[in-house]
Design a protein around this motif. Structure first.
Motif, short mmCIF file in Angstrom:
data_model
loop_
_atom_site.label_atom_id
_atom_site.label_comp_id
_atom_site.label_asym_id
_atom_site.label_seq_id
_atom_site.Cartn_x
_atom_site.Cartn_y
_atom_site.Cartn_z
N LEU A 45 0.86 -1.18 0.00
CA LEU A 45 0.00 0.00 0.00
C LEU A 45 0.90 1.23 0.00
O LEU A 45 1.92 1.26 0.68
CB LEU A 45 -0.91 -0.02 1.23
CG LEU A 45 -1.86 -1.21 1.29
CD1 LEU A 45 -2.52 -1.30 2.66
CD2 LEU A 45 -2.91 -1.11 0.19
N LYS A 46 0.49 2.24 -0.75
CA LYS A 46 1.31 3.44 -0.90
C LYS A 46 0.52 4.68 -0.52
O LYS A 46 0.44 5.64 -1.27
CB LYS A 46 1.82 3.53 -2.33
CG LYS A 46 2.74 2.38 -2.69
CD LYS A 46 3.19 2.47 -4.13
CE LYS A 46 4.29 1.51 -4.45
NZ LYS A 46 3.94 0.17 -4.72
N GLY A 47 -0.12 4.61 0.66
CA GLY A 47 -0.89 5.76 1.13
C GLY A 47 -2.38 5.64 0.88
O GLY A 47 -3.12 6.60 1.11
N GLU A 48 -2.83 4.46 0.44
CA GLU A 48 -4.27 4.27 0.24
C GLU A 48 -4.98 4.31 1.59
O GLU A 48 -4.40 4.03 2.62
CB GLU A 48 -4.55 2.91 -0.43
CG GLU A 48 -4.16 2.85 -1.89
CD GLU A 48 -2.72 2.41 -2.12
OE1 GLU A 48 -2.39 2.17 -3.28
OE2 GLU A 48 -1.94 2.31 -1.16
N THR A 49 -6.26 4.66 1.54
CA THR A 49 -7.08 4.68 2.75
C THR A 49 -7.87 3.39 2.84
O THR A 49 -8.63 3.05 1.93
CB THR A 49 -8.04 5.89 2.74
OG1 THR A 49 -7.25 7.09 2.70
CG2 THR A 49 -8.93 5.90 3.98
N LEU A 50 -7.67 2.66 3.95
CA LEU A 50 -8.45 1.46 4.23
C LEU A 50 -9.62 1.85 5.10
O LEU A 50 -9.46 2.64 6.05
CB LEU A 50 -7.59 0.43 4.97
CG LEU A 50 -6.33 -0.07 4.28
CD1 LEU A 50 -5.66 -1.13 5.14
CD2 LEU A 50 -6.63 -0.60 2.89
N LYS A 51 -10.82 1.34 4.79
CA LYS A 51 -11.99 1.61 5.62
C LYS A 51 -13.01 0.50 5.42
O LYS A 51 -13.10 -0.10 4.35
CB LYS A 51 -12.59 2.97 5.32
CG LYS A 51 -13.19 3.12 3.95
CD LYS A 51 -13.78 4.50 3.76
CE LYS A 51 -14.44 4.62 2.39
NZ LYS A 51 -15.10 5.89 2.23
N MET A 52 -13.78 0.24 6.48
CA MET A 52 -14.85 -0.75 6.39
C MET A 52 -15.88 -0.24 5.38
O MET A 52 -16.21 0.94 5.36
CB MET A 52 -15.50 -0.97 7.76
CG MET A 52 -14.54 -1.58 8.78
SD MET A 52 -13.68 -3.07 8.24
CE MET A 52 -15.00 -4.25 8.30
N GLY A 53 -16.37 -1.13 4.54
CA GLY A 53 -17.30 -0.73 3.49
C GLY A 53 -16.59 -0.19 2.26
O GLY A 53 -17.22 0.16 1.28
N GLY A 54 -15.26 -0.12 2.33
CA GLY A 54 -14.44 0.35 1.22
C GLY A 54 -13.28 -0.60 1.02
O GLY A 54 -13.43 -1.82 1.11
N LEU A 55 -12.10 -0.05 0.79
CA LEU A 55 -10.91 -0.86 0.58
C LEU A 55 -10.41 -1.45 1.90
O LEU A 55 -10.25 -0.74 2.89
CB LEU A 55 -9.80 0.00 -0.04
CG LEU A 55 -8.45 -0.70 -0.27
CD1 LEU A 55 -8.59 -1.80 -1.32
CD2 LEU A 55 -7.41 0.33 -0.70
N VAL A 56 -10.25 -2.77 1.93
CA VAL A 56 -9.56 -3.47 3.02
C VAL A 56 -8.55 -4.41 2.36
O VAL A 56 -8.72 -4.80 1.21
CB VAL A 56 -10.51 -4.25 3.96
CG1 VAL A 56 -11.41 -3.31 4.72
CG2 VAL A 56 -11.32 -5.27 3.21
N SER A 57 -7.51 -4.75 3.08
CA SER A 57 -6.45 -5.60 2.53
C SER A 57 -6.50 -6.95 3.24
O SER A 57 -5.74 -7.20 4.16
CB SER A 57 -5.08 -4.93 2.72
OG SER A 57 -4.05 -5.76 2.28
N THR A 58 -7.41 -7.82 2.81
CA THR A 58 -7.60 -9.09 3.51
C THR A 58 -6.93 -10.27 2.82
O THR A 58 -6.92 -11.36 3.37
CB THR A 58 -9.09 -9.41 3.66
OG1 THR A 58 -9.68 -9.45 2.36
CG2 THR A 58 -9.78 -8.39 4.53
N SER A 59 -6.37 -10.08 1.64
CA SER A 59 -5.82 -11.20 0.88
C SER A 59 -4.45 -10.87 0.31
O SER A 59 -4.21 -11.01 -0.89
CB SER A 59 -6.77 -11.57 -0.26
OG SER A 59 -8.03 -11.93 0.25
N ASN A 60 -3.53 -10.43 1.16
CA ASN A 60 -2.20 -10.09 0.72
C ASN A 60 -1.27 -11.27 0.99
O ASN A 60 -1.67 -12.27 1.58
CB ASN A 60 -1.71 -8.81 1.40
CG ASN A 60 -0.89 -7.94 0.48
OD1 ASN A 60 -0.12 -8.43 -0.32
ND2 ASN A 60 -1.06 -6.63 0.61
#
Length: 104
Positions: A45-60
């Motif tokens: 990730l390069k400064g992305e915003t993670l949020k519930m209902g949006g982008l999450v990183s669950t499969s890295n």
């Protein structure tokens, strides 16, 4: 099986014993959206915003023995548990090895 760690806002270095942990991992925001930067993952990730209902990183996927994470809000860090081959027949798992994961 997975190992879960709460990371507070700030910078973290996670040292992973990949004999016992990985290769799968994830970052999930818990309190509020988090702006996140990572190194040591297949999809950094390069400064992305993670949020519930949006982008999450669950499969890295782990690509290094050390992962750097910088976050503006608390995150859940997850890592899959691996049972290494063992010639002695021992059933020791990563859950029984506290030293398999260290967070600075």
């Amino acid at each position: 099986s997975s190992l879960v760690q709460i990371l507070g806002a700030g910078q973290h270095r996670i040292n992973v014993d990949r004999q016992y942990l990985g290769p799968h991992c994830g970052l999930i925001p818990v309190v509020k959206p988090a702006r996140v930067e990572t190194m040591g993952l297949k999809w950094n990730l390069k400064g992305e915003t993670l949020k519930m209902g949006g982008l999450v990183s669950t499969s890295n996927v782990l690509t290094a023995d050390s992962v750097s994470i910088k976050t503006t809000a608390p995150l859940i860090w997850t890592t899959s548990l691996t049972v290494p081959p063992d010639d002695s027949g021992s059933s020791e798992t990563a859950a029984g090895r506290a030293e398999a994961l260290t967070v600075d």
